[in-house]
Design an enzyme around this catalytic site. Structure first.
Site, PDB file in Angstrom:
ATOM      1  N   VAL A  94       0.838  -1.201   0.000  1.00 19.47           N
ATOM      2  CA  VAL A  94       0.000   0.000   0.000  1.00 19.47           C
ATOM      3  C   VAL A  94       0.870   1.248   0.000  1.00 19.47           C
ATOM      4  O   VAL A  94       1.708   1.431   0.875  1.00 19.47           O
ATOM      5  CB  VAL A  94      -0.925   0.036   1.242  1.00 19.47           C
ATOM      6  CG1 VAL A  94      -1.805   1.275   1.196  1.00 19.47           C
ATOM      7  CG2 VAL A  94      -1.776  -1.220   1.318  1.00 19.47           C
TER       8      VAL A  94
ATOM      9  N   GLY B 285       5.384   7.114 -19.036  1.00 17.79           N
ATOM     10  CA  GLY B 285       5.607   5.874 -18.293  1.00 17.79           C
ATOM     11  C   GLY B 285       4.851   5.808 -16.974  1.00 17.79           C
ATOM     12  O   GLY B 285       5.055   4.881 -16.195  1.00 17.79           O
TER      13      GLY B 285
ATOM     14  N   GLU C  32       0.324   2.357 -17.600  1.00 18.36           N
ATOM     15  CA  GLU C  32       0.672   1.186 -18.398  1.00 18.36           C
ATOM     16  C   GLU C  32      -0.126   1.195 -19.697  1.00 18.36           C
ATOM     17  O   GLU C  32      -1.107   1.928 -19.851  1.00 18.36           O
ATOM     18  CB  GLU C  32       0.373  -0.079 -17.599  1.00 18.36           C
ATOM     19  CG  GLU C  32       1.238  -0.144 -16.347  1.00 18.36           C
ATOM     20  CD  GLU C  32       1.071  -1.449 -15.593  1.00 18.36           C
ATOM     21  OE1 GLU C  32       1.060  -2.501 -16.251  1.00 18.36           O
ATOM     22  OE2 GLU C  32       0.951  -1.401 -14.372  1.00 18.36           O
TER      23      GLU C  32
ATOM     24  N   ASP D  25      -6.804  -1.095  -8.533  1.00 19.37           N
ATOM     25  CA  ASP D  25      -5.591  -1.013  -7.715  1.00 19.37           C
ATOM     26  C   ASP D  25      -5.894  -0.313  -6.391  1.00 19.37           C
ATOM     27  O   ASP D  25      -5.538  -0.802  -5.313  1.00 19.37           O
ATOM     28  CB  ASP D  25      -4.524  -0.251  -8.505  1.00 19.37           C
ATOM     29  CG  ASP D  25      -3.283   0.027  -7.685  1.00 19.37           C
ATOM     30  OD1 ASP D  25      -2.413  -0.858  -7.628  1.00 19.37           O
ATOM     31  OD2 ASP D  25      -3.187   1.122  -7.098  1.00 19.37           O
TER      32      ASP D  25
ATOM     33  N   LYS E 152      -5.991  -1.662  -2.208  1.00 20.34           N
ATOM     34  CA  LYS E 152      -5.329  -0.977  -1.101  1.00 20.34           C
ATOM     35  C   LYS E 152      -6.343  -0.552  -0.039  1.00 20.34           C
ATOM     36  O   LYS E 152      -6.068  -0.623   1.162  1.00 20.34           O
ATOM     37  CB  LYS E 152      -4.564   0.225  -1.644  1.00 20.34           C
ATOM     38  CG  LYS E 152      -3.378  -0.204  -2.532  1.00 20.34           C
ATOM     39  CD  LYS E 152      -2.867   0.936  -3.400  1.00 20.34           C
ATOM     40  CE  LYS E 152      -1.661   0.499  -4.221  1.00 20.34           C
ATOM     41  NZ  LYS E 152      -1.281   1.531  -5.223  1.00 20.34           N
TER      42      LYS E 152
END
Lengths: 432, 432
Positions: free
Chosen positions: B133, B188, B191, B202, B206
């Site tokens: 996390v 960058g 993704e 994501d 968390k």
């Protein structure tokens, strides 16, 4: 879960101690579940036993702190009396009689940390003190545990809420130091004698503790260069605004560029408004940490007050109790790196200097020559005629990075120039 | 110091793993001093053994991760491969063969945390995952140790750097979502398939981990309400600015007002510019924690990247190694409170709603009646004629606190009004 309780002795029952006792009672079930055993308040040492303390069984109250820590059945002693003595003797005695210790005592840890750690380690007991630095903000545990696999290069923080309140007030209202201090006093943010805060003693103790942990070296209170913030003026804030900066009282602990030494210092400094520390308002604290792998981290929160400090004390209490149940101890002092502390003269930073100079041609050239002779490179100069007909102008010089010793030599030489009537202010510029 | 090294097996040697291996080598002496024994990289499991890995002895490299974790002489397995399988089986096998585990695997911990903790506890081994996390930001240790004596009521954070970069870009440049995403991809930060980030998967993982730790309860990924940020528009940012707000993708874990349940959710929301989270720029992460005693804390830093994640992994590695030497384990899962997770409908917050309505008298009264009928109290309304002659106006309603279910009922009823041509956007308002 173990049913036999862990016994806790509380030394001091003021703003913090009474809050620790209160939470131990109201959150007893939670603490027991998190520790794996109940915790019991087994004694409370106070100076004035006659004072009524809500929620504390009078039978637990004693004025004989030494007898309390010598009882032998105490698992953890929580020290929240502050100061060097009798806190030091009580902690030492407590450890000798088998207790682990949780302390909120920054002055003691800064001055006697190494000796106390040695006593604790020898006895195989814990000495925890998260509450000693920046109140409720988890800082000591993250520095010595979370970042244990990293290399910390700089710790820079606002670690005194009183002075941050005063400086924030000066910044936002244009008030002078005395006016802002008076308001802080009226609101209870500053004590009747604000010396420990405004002269930076409190922040210096915290800087010593932080530097020791961050650099795995011993840094004592005497190693910390300390300047208070009583001479910061409304004019300094105006200068800072011109630079896109504000002024904060900062505790700065740094590893030298060559890695062979460290420095620790407390002084007011300009920092850019874009720096995360610039937006720390009121009595809040925040500590900015820079390390090799993690990069830039910041920890923010209330730096003082009964409840926040009690939160930190109780976090330590849970950890120390868990350790006792496991028959283990947490990380003790880590001073293996044994880096020496360099004197302030070797600190390298930028400077903002305001000079009162004669308003005539050639002055800038003279001043610039003095900087050059001392190896201090000038970034920008701003020259302003004062328009008040007294023949004076002001010259604001911002330097590139230079050592404190070079800067001091420069200022000394500037003062000896006939055309320099006075050095109105010198302020370091940090956080760029 | 013990001279026999602790043996570490590394599962995965990508961006994070290679950085872990590098620091284990370059900082070997520091790690040994902090742990009390040297640590030795005893094996590295990879998918492509032929790839040249600077600084890693090719003899240590294997494609047989299962054999590596079964060796029996491994003290700590560091898992940085991510995903559910084979990570889960490898961790379980490693623990069964006597190893403690450090993982950076948020998806696995969010989905299988309880089961893995049970395996570790049964075996008397550690399972640490600070890196899962918010990357380098010390968060799990502060929540489960520093605040162990406190009662956490809310954890609200920016825990995904990619989406924060995109939203910050939209805020500062006025760019639309696609344009900002394209820039994030080019740099960058995003993704090629940004779904896990921009749809909030994501962040939801968390949130599940944070909620479980903060509330001493089990919160699974499926318990987290999740909305992505792909529909946030430049117009939303303009609306936010009108409110003195910006827009962030937030993970919010809350204890219900009555204390009897918790909620966890991820969605974009407006927050006031004065809130500490509003100034978290670029790909940085920050988590704001509110607790009974400590008050308001914030933890800030880089949320991803090889080095920051490696810093968190190595901090855990030091702790786990110290625990092994002490014959102890650190805090495991704490789910004793067993609070249920309430559905999203019970979440109470404020809302900012933009409606496209017919530009004629009486519309506001109609709309206000719908809000009132659903028990949603209106704070402010702003009505704007569009001046483009199509007979439409826009109506911006900001509500007082209301439940998500009431708000949904209101919006459904609004959509059925003839005078409401469309609901342009609904955004929650947090952090006030």
């Amino acid at each position: 879960m173990r049913t036999r309780p862990l016994k806790v002795a509380l030394l001091g029952c003021g703003v913090v101690g009474s809050e620790v006792a209160r939470i131990m009672t109201t959150h007893a079930d939670d603490l027991a579940a998190r520790i794996g055993a109940p915790v019991e308040l087994a004694g409370v040492a106070v100076r004035r036993p006659s004072k009524v303390r809500e929620g504390i069984d009078p039978a637990l109250v004693t004025t004989d702190a030494t007898a309390l820590v010598k009882r032998g059945d105490i698992d953890v002693v929580v020290e929240v009396i502050g100061g060097i003595e009798p806190a030091r003797s009580l902690i030492t005695t407590a450890i000798a009689h088998g207790a682990s210790v949780v302390s909120a005592n920054k002055a003691l840890l800064a001055q006697e940390g190494a000796a106390l750690h040695a006593v604790a380690e020898e006895a195989g007991k814990d000495l925890y003190y998260e509450a000693a630095v920046a109140g409720a903000i988890p800082l000591i545990r993250p520095l010595r545990e979370s970042l244990a696999g990293d290399k910390i290069n700089r710790v820079m923080g606002i670690v005194n809420g009183t002075t941050n309140f005063i400086l924030d007030k000066m910044d936002s209202t244009g008030a002078g130091y005395q006016e802002a201090l008076d308001e802080a006093t009226a609101l209870g943010y500053a004590e009747a004698d604000p010396t420990a805060d405004v002269e930076g003693f409190d922040a210096a103790a915290k800087a010593a503790i932080l530097a020791g942990i961050a650099f795995h070296s011993r840094v004592r209170l005497d190693d910390v260069h300390r300047e208070g913030m009583t001479e910061v003026t409304a004019a300094d804030f105006a200068s800072a605004k011109n630079m896109g900066c504000t002024i904060k009282l900062l505790a700065i602990c740094e590893r030298a560029a060559d890695g062979g030494s460290v420095t620790a210092r407390v002084h007011p400094a300009m920092i850019p408004l874009t720096h995360p520390l610039a937006s720390v308002r009121g009595a809040y604290n925040a500590v900015f940490v820079e390390s090799d792998a993690a990069g830039r981290l910041m920890f923010y929160g209330p730096g003082a007050g009964g409840s926040p400090t009690a939160s930190a004390v109780l976090g330590d209490l849970v950890a120390v109790c868990r350790n006792r149940l496991a028959g283990a101890t947490g990380p003790g002092e880590s001073a293996y790196a044994a880096l020496p502390v360099s004197p302030m003269g070797e600190v390298v930073t930028r400077y903002h200097i305001s000079l009162d100079v004669a308003d005539k041609p050639g002055v800038l050239a003279q001043v610039a020559t003095v900087f050059a002779e001392h190896g201090v490179s000038i970034d920008t100069v701003r020259q302003q005629g004062r328009q008040d007909g007294d023949g004076e102008a002001s010259l604001v010089v911002v330097t590139h990075r230079a050592s404190d010793a070079s800067l001091n030599g420069t200022v000394e030489a500037l003062r000896s120039l006939d055309t320099v009537r006075g050095v109105a202010s010198i302020m370091r510029v940090e956080g760029e």
